[in-house]
Motif scaffolding. Structure first.
Motif, PDB file in Angstrom:
ATOM      1  N   GLU A 175       0.811  -1.226   0.000  1.00 59.17           N
ATOM      2  CA  GLU A 175       0.000   0.000   0.000  1.00 59.17           C
ATOM      3  C   GLU A 175       0.846   1.279   0.000  1.00 59.17           C
ATOM      4  O   GLU A 175       0.485   2.277   0.619  1.00 59.17           O
ATOM      5  CB  GLU A 175      -0.969  -0.001   1.196  1.00 59.17           C
ATOM      6  N   THR A 176       1.963   1.241  -0.739  1.00 59.28           N
ATOM      7  CA  THR A 176       2.802   2.439  -0.857  1.00 59.28           C
ATOM      8  C   THR A 176       2.930   2.899  -2.313  1.00 59.28           C
ATOM      9  O   THR A 176       3.475   3.979  -2.559  1.00 59.28           O
ATOM     10  CB  THR A 176       4.217   2.202  -0.299  1.00 59.28           C
ATOM     11  N   GLU A 194      -3.299  -9.676  -8.098  1.00 56.19           N
ATOM     12  CA  GLU A 194      -3.465  -9.788  -6.649  1.00 56.19           C
ATOM     13  C   GLU A 194      -2.281  -9.175  -5.899  1.00 56.19           C
ATOM     14  O   GLU A 194      -2.465  -8.507  -4.878  1.00 56.19           O
ATOM     15  CB  GLU A 194      -3.648 -11.251  -6.247  1.00 56.19           C
ATOM     16  N   LYS A 195      -1.084  -9.386  -6.385  1.00 52.90           N
ATOM     17  CA  LYS A 195       0.093  -8.830  -5.712  1.00 52.90           C
ATOM     18  C   LYS A 195       0.140  -7.309  -5.868  1.00 52.90           C
ATOM     19  O   LYS A 195       0.456  -6.581  -4.912  1.00 52.90           O
ATOM     20  CB  LYS A 195       1.370  -9.481  -6.259  1.00 52.90           C
ATOM     21  N   ILE A 200      -0.611  -1.505  -4.105  1.00 52.33           N
ATOM     22  CA  ILE A 200      -1.195  -0.210  -4.433  1.00 52.33           C
ATOM     23  C   ILE A 200      -1.962   0.339  -3.227  1.00 52.33           C
ATOM     24  O   ILE A 200      -2.680  -0.379  -2.548  1.00 52.33           O
ATOM     25  CB  ILE A 200      -2.147  -0.357  -5.638  1.00 52.33           C
ATOM     26  N   LYS A 201      -1.814   1.633  -2.993  1.00 51.60           N
ATOM     27  CA  LYS A 201      -2.549   2.272  -1.890  1.00 51.60           C
ATOM     28  C   LYS A 201      -3.999   2.516  -2.295  1.00 51.60           C
ATOM     29  O   LYS A 201      -4.342   2.460  -3.490  1.00 51.60           O
ATOM     30  CB  LYS A 201      -1.882   3.594  -1.511  1.00 51.60           C
ATOM     31  N   LYS A 202      -4.865   2.793  -1.353  1.00 50.94           N
ATOM     32  CA  LYS A 202      -6.253   3.135  -1.655  1.00 50.94           C
ATOM     33  C   LYS A 202      -6.294   4.397  -2.507  1.00 50.94           C
ATOM     34  O   LYS A 202      -5.601   5.370  -2.220  1.00 50.94           O
ATOM     35  CB  LYS A 202      -7.038   3.334  -0.361  1.00 50.94           C
ATOM     36  N   GLY A 203      -7.097   4.372  -3.547  1.00 44.75           N
ATOM     37  CA  GLY A 203      -7.132   5.474  -4.493  1.00 44.75           C
ATOM     38  C   GLY A 203      -6.143   5.311  -5.619  1.00 44.75           C
ATOM     39  O   GLY A 203      -6.139   6.102  -6.570  1.00 44.75           O
ATOM     40  N   GLY A 204      -5.305   4.267  -5.543  1.00 48.73           N
ATOM     41  CA  GLY A 204      -4.346   3.985  -6.606  1.00 48.73           C
ATOM     42  C   GLY A 204      -5.004   3.265  -7.773  1.00 48.73           C
ATOM     43  O   GLY A 204      -6.153   2.827  -7.695  1.00 48.73           O
ATOM     44  N   PHE A 258      -9.495   0.815 -10.005  1.00 49.05           N
ATOM     45  CA  PHE A 258      -9.322   1.842  -8.982  1.00 49.05           C
ATOM     46  C   PHE A 258      -9.555   1.210  -7.608  1.00 49.05           C
ATOM     47  O   PHE A 258     -10.658   0.784  -7.291  1.00 49.05           O
ATOM     48  CB  PHE A 258     -10.325   2.990  -9.204  1.00 49.05           C
ATOM     49  N   LYS A 259      -8.511   1.156  -6.816  1.00 48.97           N
ATOM     50  CA  LYS A 259      -8.605   0.494  -5.512  1.00 48.97           C
ATOM     51  C   LYS A 259      -9.411   1.343  -4.532  1.00 48.97           C
ATOM     52  O   LYS A 259      -9.161   2.524  -4.345  1.00 48.97           O
ATOM     53  CB  LYS A 259      -7.210   0.231  -4.947  1.00 48.97           C
TER      54      LYS A 259
END
Length: 260
Positions: A175-176, A194-195, A200-204, A258-259
């Protein structure tokens, strides 16, 4: 979770991409050949020799001179058609700027056209983790990365991408990252997804290439494991509550994830 529990920039971008997707569908209804061409996979739904393709480039492409140089150089090779389409690379660069990304992952590099495009869009302290198993192709683009002054932003890792992604997770980088692009062996797409989703951070955003396989996803052959893999991932993504998505008929089809 609320639908737009992501940064304002991402919400606006998602809405814009929804319009682009709807426009693509309408174009496909009027001109079916734009969506589904021959049965042989290639990198563009609209033929590269089509006047419409040239019109799109003439009226939208703003290509850095060194990007153009690398694109033309890559096109000289028989395998050059595997390169991401330049309009798609520009879209991803614009998304990177929109969300103010600093850390990016690329799974599948080839000569590094898209790695260069993303590096140009990142701030000077930005970083592209570029994953590939073959350095021969990347050696073609490396001198141009340096010529563009962004070689310090591109961290090329020559080993199986799953190994690199696992190393990033083990190193505490979950999440960075802001953005990821997946364009490598299709049979491993789900594992890459999945990896990357964990990294990915939220909003990534994750961009997944070749999701239409020139229309072969409509009826994958039993012996075509690559297309079957893409089709299964497409079916999974439309139901994945962890993300919002837009599938766009650009290049050979690209899904933007979009996460949430």
């Amino acid at each position: 979770m609320p639908l737009f529990s992501v940064p304002k920039e991402v919400a606006v971008g998602t809405a814009m991409l929804g319009v682009a997707f709807a426009t693509g569908l309408l174009a496909g209804k009027r001109y079916p050949s734009l969506l589904f061409g021959t049965s042989k996979p290639h990198k563009s739904i609209i033929g590269k020799s089509s006047p419409l393709w040239q019109y799109i480039l003439d009226h939208s492409l703003r290509e850095h001179p060194i990007l153009k140089k690398l694109r033309l150089l890559t096109a000289e090779y028989p395998w050059g058609k595997m390169m991401v389409s330049c309009d798609q690379a520009q879209l991803m660069a614009n998304l990177i700027k929109l969300i103010k990304a600093k850390k990016v992952i690329e799974v599948g590099v080839l000569t590094g056209y898209n790695a260069l495009s993303m590096a140009l869009a990142l701030p000077d302290n930005g970083r592209v983790i570029a994953c590939d198993i073959n350095e021969d192709y990347a050696k073609i683009g490396k001198p141009l990365w340096k010529e563009a002054g962004v070689d310090h932003k591109i961290d090329l890792r020559i080993k199986p991408a799953t190994q690199t992604l696992d190393e990033l997770l083990a190193g505490g980088e979950a999440e960075t990252f802001d953005f990821a692009f997946i364009d490598a062996d299709k049979e491993t797409y789900n594992e890459y997804y999945e990896k990357c989703l964990r990294l990915i951070k939220k909003g990534g955003i994750i961009a997944i290439d070749n999701v239409l396989r020139c229309g072969m996803v409509l009826k994958p052959r039993k012996d075509d494991l690559a297309t079957q893999s893409i089709h299964h991932l497409n079916e999974k993504l439309v139901r994945d509550a962890r993300v919002n998505i837009s599938m766009i008929p650009m290049g050979d089809g690209v899904t933007l994830v979009f996460k949430l």
